[in-house]
Design an enzyme around this catalytic site. Sequence first.
Site, PDB file in Angstrom:
ATOM      1  N   GLU A  74      -2.532  14.577  10.971  1.00  0.00           N
ATOM      2  CA  GLU A  74      -1.645  13.534  10.427  1.00  0.00           C
ATOM      3  C   GLU A  74      -0.182  13.734  10.834  1.00  0.00           C
ATOM      4  O   GLU A  74       0.474  12.762  11.234  1.00  0.00           O
ATOM      5  CB  GLU A  74      -1.790  13.480   8.901  1.00  0.00           C
ATOM      6  CG  GLU A  74      -3.110  12.833   8.478  1.00  0.00           C
ATOM      7  CD  GLU A  74      -3.499  13.114   7.036  1.00  0.00           C
ATOM      8  OE1 GLU A  74      -2.669  13.670   6.293  1.00  0.00           O
ATOM      9  OE2 GLU A  74      -4.637  12.791   6.661  1.00  0.00           O
TER      10      GLU A  74
ATOM     11  N   LYS B 285     -11.827  12.491  -0.274  1.00  0.00           N
ATOM     12  CA  LYS B 285     -11.272  13.311   0.811  1.00  0.00           C
ATOM     13  C   LYS B 285     -11.030  14.750   0.347  1.00  0.00           C
ATOM     14  O   LYS B 285     -11.135  15.693   1.127  1.00  0.00           O
ATOM     15  CB  LYS B 285      -9.957  12.672   1.292  1.00  0.00           C
ATOM     16  CG  LYS B 285      -9.285  13.377   2.454  1.00  0.00           C
ATOM     17  CD  LYS B 285      -8.087  12.564   2.899  1.00  0.00           C
ATOM     18  CE  LYS B 285      -7.242  13.274   3.940  1.00  0.00           C
ATOM     19  NZ  LYS B 285      -6.144  12.429   4.406  1.00  0.00           N
TER      20      LYS B 285
ATOM     21  N   ASP C 151      -6.190   5.835   9.411  1.00  0.00           N
ATOM     22  CA  ASP C 151      -5.670   6.830   8.475  1.00  0.00           C
ATOM     23  C   ASP C 151      -6.624   6.829   7.278  1.00  0.00           C
ATOM     24  O   ASP C 151      -6.608   5.911   6.470  1.00  0.00           O
ATOM     25  CB  ASP C 151      -4.246   6.455   8.052  1.00  0.00           C
ATOM     26  CG  ASP C 151      -3.685   7.388   6.970  1.00  0.00           C
ATOM     27  OD1 ASP C 151      -4.349   8.383   6.629  1.00  0.00           O
ATOM     28  OD2 ASP C 151      -2.573   7.111   6.466  1.00  0.00           O
TER      29      ASP C 151
ATOM     30  N   ASP D  61       5.043  14.934   3.769  1.00  0.00           N
ATOM     31  CA  ASP D  61       4.050  13.885   3.454  1.00  0.00           C
ATOM     32  C   ASP D  61       3.703  13.907   1.969  1.00  0.00           C
ATOM     33  O   ASP D  61       2.972  14.779   1.502  1.00  0.00           O
ATOM     34  CB  ASP D  61       2.799  14.124   4.312  1.00  0.00           C
ATOM     35  CG  ASP D  61       1.757  13.016   4.179  1.00  0.00           C
ATOM     36  OD1 ASP D  61       1.863  12.196   3.249  1.00  0.00           O
ATOM     37  OD2 ASP D  61       0.826  12.976   5.009  1.00  0.00           O
TER      38      ASP D  61
END
Length: 618
Positions: A187, A87, A23, A211
């Site tokens: 994800e 990211k 992850d 999330d």
Amino acid sequence: MAKIAINIATGSLQQADMIVGIDLGTTNSLVAIIHPESKQPVALKEHDSSSLVPSVVHFDETGNIAVGEEAREYLETDPQNTVFSAKRLMGKSYRDISENASFFSYRVIDDDTDSLVKVQVGDKFYSPTELSAFILKELKQRAEHILKTPVTKAVITVPAYFNDAQRQATRDAGKLAGLDVLRIVNEPTAASLAYGIGLDREQETTIAVYDLGGGTFDISLLRIANGIFEVLSTNGNTYLGGDDFDRAVVKHWTHQFNISDEELKQNHELAQGFRLRAEEAKKYLSHHDTYSVAWHNHVLELDRDTFDGLIAPLIGQTIECSRLALADAGLTAADIDSIVMVGGSTRVPAVKNAVSGFFGKAVNDTVNPDEVVALGAAIQADILAGNNKDLLLLDITPLSLGIETMGGLMDVLIPRNAKIPTKAGRQYTTQKDGQGDMRISVYQGERDLVKDNRKLAEFSLKGIPAMPAGLPKVEVSFLINADGILLVKAKELRSGVEQGIEVRPQYGLTDAEVEKMLLDSITHAKDDMQARALAEARTEGEQILGVTEKFIAKNSGLLSGEEMIATAEAMQALQLALTMEDKNLIQSKIESLNEISRPFAERAMDAAVSGALKGKKV
């Protein structure tokens, strides 16, 4: 020489291979595997330490690089040399992030172009791919230390909304870190697998994956049937997360004690102290009603109701995103069978209550929300390794397929291990004014330069109408049908001119050749990335020289004598840099030319606007 055991028919690796699930998060990253004895997914950690590795990279003055906990300590003391949230920059151009540029404490190069973003640390320039590779390398080394075995293969997760460029950048980062990235997994799909959803091929269900991490929020709606995960819609805010909860608490306390924002900016120790206490209070209030601590001549207090009130507007934003995601999918809250909670910030009771209230049913939060995505990636890795016989993997492409672009670079349209049938497309344009045809060269392989890959086919798209460079829009599309036949098409969208070619299946490669190509891509990853970066920098430099030359010819009257001399010198310096093998030197000369040309480019824009408005009443 190590051998990569691969089944050419399916692209799946043999059982002996250790494949990890990763992850790669905005705030934290982690690695998980399927435990060889319990056969259950577990996040890797050493003894009592956390499984989480902060996604932070620090560069010191001598060029040493620290990653993770060690790097996070520099966020307050040396922010300009400490990179976080890389990211968010993956596959992005300067324009994409310009609105949120102030969020980053380090230097994100901004020359208002569509080029991919770069981060400047000292006199070096790093791409988000390189920065993410440092984090992945740390995770790889950590896994090898814990498992006492080499780790070379991984499944890496990305947000469902990541586009093709962002997914490719993630693959490249893995390759640069010495990892063969077997699959990029969404994800929410990984989170679903960790909850056992989708493992039963008879099951049909519609789920919401909520999330909320440290710095980002996204909601994804998935329909799962016959083991296939279909993303119906996604929504979110890449600048909203648990860090904002902490900021709301800090603001509450500093207001109480009449401490200004300016004071906090000037005093790093004070700011960091308040932030750490706020984070502590947030976690404490998940299990208690009141928090109180004596610190720095202050008594910091907070109760659950006050905290809930402070973060209510932020939670409200996530609920609004959820409402929009439902609308986009044409669903109502009643259509959702299960709500899966992901991300450390979903531990906050007010978050759970709000989500449960909105969807009208209890949330599913039995799996550790920090680890759930990595655990799902480990399950996917186990399926790829052939250890999980219950799930069938569709036939997949053994090697990446792409075309040659400027500078002899390979632009991947269909990455290796993509499921068949599949299709992908991307738009390109001409490099020269009046260019009437474009050569499309199709390649197969994992290297960054086409000369190191295998050429499959080539054709020319002729009859492109004469237009200035950059104006034609040529869409190149790849389609691999169920028989494994690759169809390549190129179409100029303004005129409708079209040309195509068919490439036969399996492309005549033996198992040994595929094996060698995969191994070479890992062995030469660093050299390839440097060669790609140099080629891209040269291409960018040549384009900027061309644009500047044209601009001066057209607008010489707007430039002073000093500006003409300075521009000529900067162009000469860039021209010289292009002959050298130094990417950082080329980029610094590009930046210098941009700095010099920006003021008179703005003047030209102002003159054009005032000319257009002349005689008109506004």
